[in-house]
Design a protein around this motif. Structure first.
Motif, PDB file in Angstrom:
ATOM      1  N   ALA A  93       0.395  -1.178   0.373  1.00  0.00           N
ATOM      2  CA  ALA A  93       0.045  -0.341  -0.459  1.00  0.00           C
ATOM      3  C   ALA A  93       0.498   1.292   0.384  1.00  0.00           C
ATOM      4  O   ALA A  93       1.881   1.324   0.748  1.00  0.00           O
ATOM      5  N   ASN A  94       0.571   2.776  -0.450  1.00  0.00           N
ATOM      6  CA  ASN A  94       0.484   3.491  -0.481  1.00  0.00           C
ATOM      7  C   ASN A  94       0.703   3.805   0.732  1.00  0.00           C
ATOM      8  O   ASN A  94      -1.152   4.723   0.542  1.00  0.00           O
ATOM      9  N   LEU A  95       2.063   4.664   1.212  1.00  0.00           N
ATOM     10  CA  LEU A  95       1.052   5.583   2.642  1.00  0.00           C
ATOM     11  C   LEU A  95       1.613   6.893   2.619  1.00  0.00           C
ATOM     12  O   LEU A  95       1.070   7.385   3.588  1.00  0.00           O
ATOM     13  N   CYS A  96       1.775   7.271   1.482  1.00  0.00           N
ATOM     14  CA  CYS A  96       2.037   9.047   1.299  1.00  0.00           C
ATOM     15  C   CYS A  96       1.326   9.377   1.494  1.00  0.00           C
ATOM     16  O   CYS A  96      -0.580   8.797   1.328  1.00  0.00           O
ATOM     17  N   GLY A  97       1.002  10.940   2.277  1.00  0.00           N
ATOM     18  CA  GLY A  97       0.171  11.521   2.352  1.00  0.00           C
ATOM     19  C   GLY A  97       0.179  12.537   3.749  1.00  0.00           C
ATOM     20  O   GLY A  97       0.992  11.779   4.464  1.00  0.00           O
TER      21      GLY A  97
END
Ligand code: VL7
Length: 137
Positions: free
Chosen positions: A3-7
């Motif tokens: 999963a993309n944890l960015c932000g």
């Protein structure tokens, strides 16, 4: 890569942060202030390189690391210890082992639906934090 944890993520739930801070030896007056802070995570990623910023009104703490590569971490302004940190993917969890004076120390990040989860570990204490995405930042 999971999963993309960015932000930008804002804390909405913080269970046993007190127990985690006690395990780290944080003084009572500092704990009282820390418990009231609205923590924010800003996570940036480029390939295997991550930057994780923990932001609050009184203190910020930033780490950067490459997945699978051990590096020295100084927890400046927190408990001020030197640890060796190794971050790896364990299934869908980004897991950090922080080897040093404190036993069983580390953390794990993962996504569940649209929420960012974090568990912070130290000497048997587990702090469970949940963040919701801040779409304005
Ligand atoms: C880092 C701090 C308690 C001191 C102040 C609290 C200031 C804002 O390790 C952490 O995150 C990982 C995973 O996202 C990346 O570094 C948690 C904040 C917890 C522990 C120590 C209390 C004083 C909070 C910086």
């Amino acid at each position: 890569m999971p999963a993309n944890l960015c932000g930008t993520w804002d804390l909405i739930s913080n269970v046993n942060f007190e127990g985690y801070m006690i395990a780290l030896g944080i003084s009572r007056p500092v704990r009282k202030i820390a418990l009231k802070l609205k923590q924010r995570k800003v996570i940036e990623q480029q390939g295997d390189q991550y930057i994780i910023k923990t932001i609050s009104t009184v203190k910020n703490y930033t780490i950067s690391f490459r997945v699978g590569q051990e590096n020295g971490e100084f927890t400046q302004g927190l408990d001020n210890r030197h640890v060796k940190s190794l971050v790896t993917w364990e299934g869908n969890k980004l897991v950090c082992e922080q080897t040093g004076e404190k036993k069983n120390r580390g953390w794990a990040h993962w996504m569940e639906e649209d929420k960012l989860h974090l568990e912070l570990y130290c000497e048997g204490e587990v702090c469970k934090q949940v963040f919701k995405k801040n779409v304005n930042e």
